[in-house]
Design a protein around this motif. Structure first.
Motif, PDB file in Angstrom:
ATOM      1  N   ILE A  40      42.731  53.696   5.538  1.00  0.00           N
ATOM      2  CA  ILE A  40      44.636  53.546   4.795  1.00  0.00           C
ATOM      3  C   ILE A  40      44.085  54.233   3.867  1.00  0.00           C
ATOM      4  N   ALA A  41      43.421  53.698   2.404  1.00  0.00           N
ATOM      5  CA  ALA A  41      42.772  54.064   1.241  1.00  0.00           C
ATOM      6  C   ALA A  41      42.210  55.363   0.892  1.00  0.00           C
ATOM      7  N   ALA A  42      41.553  55.680   1.834  1.00  0.00           N
ATOM      8  CA  ALA A  42      40.902  57.118   1.966  1.00  0.00           C
ATOM      9  C   ALA A  42      42.160  57.664   2.855  1.00  0.00           C
ATOM     10  N   VAL A  43      43.474  57.647   3.324  1.00  0.00           N
ATOM     11  CA  VAL A  43      44.683  58.938   4.142  1.00  0.00           C
ATOM     12  C   VAL A  43      44.873  58.928   2.515  1.00  0.00           C
ATOM     13  N   ILE A  44      45.592  57.614   1.439  1.00  0.00           N
ATOM     14  CA  ILE A  44      46.527  57.969   0.966  1.00  0.00           C
ATOM     15  C   ILE A  44      46.146  58.244  -0.558  1.00  0.00           C
ATOM     16  N   ILE A 487      40.486  69.379   3.913  1.00  0.00           N
ATOM     17  CA  ILE A 487      41.876  68.133   3.946  1.00  0.00           C
ATOM     18  C   ILE A 487      42.748  67.310   4.547  1.00  0.00           C
ATOM     19  N   ALA A 488      42.765  69.038   6.245  1.00  0.00           N
ATOM     20  CA  ALA A 488      43.777  68.231   6.585  1.00  0.00           C
ATOM     21  C   ALA A 488      42.482  67.639   7.894  1.00  0.00           C
ATOM     22  N   ALA A 489      41.649  68.346   8.278  1.00  0.00           N
ATOM     23  CA  ALA A 489      41.222  67.495   9.370  1.00  0.00           C
ATOM     24  C   ALA A 489      40.600  66.214   9.335  1.00  0.00           C
ATOM     25  N   TYR A 493      41.220  63.104  11.211  1.00  0.00           N
ATOM     26  CA  TYR A 493      40.583  61.866  11.799  1.00  0.00           C
ATOM     27  C   TYR A 493      40.850  60.739  11.410  1.00  0.00           C
ATOM     28  N   LEU A 494      41.333  60.645  10.648  1.00  0.00           N
ATOM     29  CA  LEU A 494      41.233  58.802  10.500  1.00  0.00           C
ATOM     30  C   LEU A 494      42.112  58.215  10.965  1.00  0.00           C
ATOM     31  N   MET A 495      43.579  59.285  10.354  1.00  0.00           N
ATOM     32  CA  MET A 495      44.949  58.740  11.555  1.00  0.00           C
ATOM     33  C   MET A 495      44.045  58.745  13.236  1.00  0.00           C
ATOM     34  N   LEU A 496      43.865  59.826  13.638  1.00  0.00           N
ATOM     35  CA  LEU A 496      43.667  59.973  15.374  1.00  0.00           C
ATOM     36  C   LEU A 496      42.624  58.781  15.354  1.00  0.00           C
ATOM     37  N   VAL A 498      41.126  56.126  13.709  1.00  0.00           N
ATOM     38  CA  VAL A 498      40.577  55.038  13.100  1.00  0.00           C
ATOM     39  C   VAL A 498      42.453  53.812  12.840  1.00  0.00           C
ATOM     40  N   VAL A 499      43.095  54.483  12.661  1.00  0.00           N
ATOM     41  CA  VAL A 499      44.090  54.037  12.287  1.00  0.00           C
ATOM     42  C   VAL A 499      45.348  53.699  13.289  1.00  0.00           C
ATOM     43  N   ILE A 500      45.065  54.690  13.658  1.00  0.00           N
ATOM     44  CA  ILE A 500      46.063  54.844  15.535  1.00  0.00           C
ATOM     45  C   ILE A 500      45.419  53.400  15.838  1.00  0.00           C
ATOM     46  N   PRO A 501      44.230  53.823  16.698  1.00  0.00           N
ATOM     47  CA  PRO A 501      43.533  52.936  17.587  1.00  0.00           C
ATOM     48  C   PRO A 501      43.315  51.842  16.889  1.00  0.00           C
ATOM     49  N   LEU A 502      43.215  50.915  15.902  1.00  0.00           N
ATOM     50  CA  LEU A 502      43.619  50.308  15.220  1.00  0.00           C
ATOM     51  C   LEU A 502      44.783  49.485  15.522  1.00  0.00           C
ATOM     52  N   SER A 503      45.676  50.252  15.009  1.00  0.00           N
ATOM     53  CA  SER A 503      47.352  49.399  14.804  1.00  0.00           C
ATOM     54  C   SER A 503      47.291  49.392  16.983  1.00  0.00           C
ATOM     55  N   LYS A 504      47.676  50.368  17.510  1.00  0.00           N
ATOM     56  CA  LYS A 504      47.681  49.327  18.761  1.00  0.00           C
ATOM     57  C   LYS A 504      46.814  48.457  19.369  1.00  0.00           C
ATOM     58  N   ALA A 505      45.231  48.070  19.239  1.00  0.00           N
ATOM     59  CA  ALA A 505      45.418  47.414  18.965  1.00  0.00           C
ATOM     60  C   ALA A 505      45.717  46.205  18.036  1.00  0.00           C
ATOM     61  N   MET A 506      46.450  45.996  17.450  1.00  0.00           N
ATOM     62  CA  MET A 506      47.238  45.362  16.581  1.00  0.00           C
ATOM     63  C   MET A 506      48.513  45.089  17.535  1.00  0.00           C
ATOM     64  N   LEU A 507      49.047  45.578  17.343  1.00  0.00           N
ATOM     65  CA  LEU A 507      50.599  45.980  18.590  1.00  0.00           C
ATOM     66  C   LEU A 507      50.706  45.219  19.950  1.00  0.00           C
ATOM     67  N   GLU A 508      49.313  45.339  20.505  1.00  0.00           N
ATOM     68  CA  GLU A 508      49.252  45.146  21.390  1.00  0.00           C
ATOM     69  C   GLU A 508      50.291  44.161  22.147  1.00  0.00           C
TER      70      GLU A 508
END
Length: 571
Positions: A40-44, A487-489, A493-496, A498-508
């Motif tokens: 999240i810090a890297a994306v920001i 920059i877009a890649a 990569y970080l969103m698809l 790292v962030v999105i899989p961990l978010s799904k694991a948190m909110l399932e």
């Protein structure tokens, strides 16, 4: 009370969201928590850096290759104008935001910046009182050199220029008089060259700015030390000036274009090559002729004046007694004298035949006895005719074509099967006639035309053309695309990954508990409590609901549980 209720609901909602987030984070391991925070810090950071980079002003060159003195003055002026600036990596150029380049250049021009390392006639504005004549002459020469250098720098191909004048001291003795001379150093832009006409123009410019300076006394060299003033073409060596050379080139180019335009539809575009050489006469001549023709033709004869005179005289013989009386001259004749005919006065009376015993001579009739011997006669006739005169003034036109020579090469033609074959003789003859007509062929002038048919050799353009991977424009475009793509890649990569899989694991949703028998231990209530939302009110409500359900379904089990809770106290 309403406001208090609203604040209580807001606080409860915030606590509920916080408790849910805390509960979701408890499902992740420590490594997953660290990875999520770093991602999240890297994306920001990437988003902020990209937005800042895109919003950054595009810096462009304000001035380059300037002297240190001009550079310091320009920087001081930019600080006064509150214009941000930077330097190129090599330090040879001053950069400012691209949108203000033209505005800043105009503002600096009003301050006389950059001065170009030289001074002009503004040096004469601050003359000190009591300056010597020598110092004043030196300042004038410096100002003239600076002004000439600035004028030469205004030529498109010239990057910088320096002018050195050698002006001798004036003298009253003709033998000791020296002619001035000038030397010009020109620094050209990379890849630029000066045409012979431009070189001649600079020489004439400098020569016209200094009194008594001849064009031959101006020397031009470039930054490599090459002598530009000696670069002359064959036409200039023949005595032609740049204007005449350009006129000859225009005649040749016009003739080539006419021939190519008329042959291209016949043989195809690119299948004909034409070269024309024009011999032009630039000599000037004027002639004045005065011609006199004899005026002897009877119908056209014109008499200006006519005069005729006749005279006769006779010498009498000695007669009588010698003495004074016998020597007296004879008495003048009493016969009338006839005048000669005058043109336009009518016909004169023709003299009649002589009477018997008389003599008619020169219109005078006298008795023969009174005429002595010999008789002298004289007749004069003068006729003045009009003079037939012709005056002709002839001036030959300048730039007459003396001779044209054309050479034409036509490529072989491909037939329907793709075979290359030469042209037929009839086609070559037709092409020859067309070329002659397009050129304005004149046999009396001595023009020549040569038409040849030969196969063309394919031109290898691999060396002349720049490959795509070496083209500077394409390279700069690829660099920009690579920056944005990288920059877009990284963000994708970080969103698809790292962030999105961990978010799904948190909110399932939590797994549903298995249905257990009513004889389980009181730990069932503890497990239900762990799965309940963290809100205190909801947790208490759910616990009471479960207790009611258990009591209604199996009262005996509930009674046993209560008996177990109170068993220790009862004993």
């Amino acid at each position: 009370m309403a406001a208090t209720g609203t604040n209580t609901e807001t606080t409860a909602g915030t606590e509920n969201l916080t408790d849910r987030l805390r509960f979701a984070l408890t499902r992740l391991s420590n490594q997953q928590k660290v990875l999520l925070m770093v991602s999240i810090a890297a994306v920001i950071a990437l988003v902020v850096a990209s937005s800042t980079w895109l919003k950054q002003a595009d810096y462009r060159v304000l001035f380059s290759n300037i002297s240190e003195r001009d550079g310091g003055a320009i920087i001081a002026a930019l600080e006064q104008l509150n214009v941000p600036y930077s330097f190129s990596p090599s330090g040879g150029a001053i950069l400012i935001p691209g949108g203000r380049v033209h505005e800043v250049r105009l503002r600096l021009a009003t301050q006389g910046l950059p001065k170009g390392g030289g001074v002009g006639f503004e040096l004469m504005e601050n003359q000190k009182f009591g300056i010597s004549q020598f110092a004043e002459q030196v300042n004038y020469q410096r100002g003239l050199e600076g002004e000439l250098a600035r004028t030469i720098q205004s030529i498109g191909a010239v990057q910088a220029a320096r002018v050195h004048l050698a002006i001798p001291k004036p003298t009253v003795f003709v033998r000791e008089e020296l002619k001035p001379s000038a030397s010009v150093l020109i620094n050209l832009y990379p890849g630029r060259l000066l045409e012979p006409s431009q070189i001649a123009g600079i020489q004439n410019l400098v020569a016209a700015s200094v009194p008594n300076l001849a064009v031959s006394g101006v020397t031009l060299i470039d930054q490599s030390g090459a002598m530009l003033s000696q670069l002359k073409s064959k036409l200039m060596e023949a005595g032609l000036d740049p204007t005449q050379i350009k006129y000859v080139q225009e005649i040749e180019a016009s003739a080539i274009k006419r021939v190519e335009d008329i042959l291209s539809p016949i043989v195809g575009q690119g299948n004909v090559r034409v070269q024309v050489a024009a011999d032009v006469d630039f000599s000037q001549s004027e002639q004045t002729a005065e011609t006199h023709r004899p005026n002897t033709t009877p119908p056209d004869i014109s008499i200006r004046s006519q005069q005729t005179s006749e005279s006769a005289s006779a010498t009498p013989s000695a007669q009588g007694v010698p003495g004074a009386l016998s020597n007296q001259p004879p008495v003048p004749a009493t016969a009338p004298l006839t005048q000669p005919a005058v043109p336009g006065a009518g016909p004169a009376a023709a003299p009649g035949p002589p009477l018997p015993g008389q003599l008619n001579a020169a219109g005078v009739q006298a008795p023969i006895a009174s005429v002595a011997q010999p008789i002298n006669t004289r007749k004069d006739s003068t006729i003045n005719y009009e003079v037939d005169k012709t005056i002709r003034h002839t001036k030959q036109s300048v730039g007459m074509i003396k001779r044209l020579s054309a050479a034409v090469v036509v490529n072989h033609r491909k037939d329907a099967k793709g075979l290359v074959k030469p042209l037929a003789d009839a086609e070559l003859k037709q092409i020859n006639e067309l070329v002659r007509e397009a050129l304005g062929f004149s046999k009396e002038r001595g023009d020549t035309v040569s038409v040849a048919n030969a196969p063309f050799t394919a031109i290898d353009r691999s060396d002349s053309e720049i490959p795509l991977w070496k083209d500077p424009e394409i390279l700069s475009l690829l660099k920009e695309l690579f920056k944005y793509g990288a920059i877009a890649a990284i963000i994708a990569y970080l969103m698809l990954k790292v962030v999105i899989p961990l978010s799904k694991a948190m909110l399932e949703a939590p797994p549903k508990p298995a249905k257990q028998s009513l004889g389980t231990n009181v730990n069932i209530l503890d497990e239900e409590e762990e799965n309940l939302p963290p809100s205190a009110a909801e947790s208490l409500e759910r616990k009471l609901g479960h207790a009611r359900d258990l009591a209604q379904q199996d009262p005996k089990v509930v009674a046993n549980i209560i008996k177990d809770w109170t068993g220790a106290n009862a004993s």
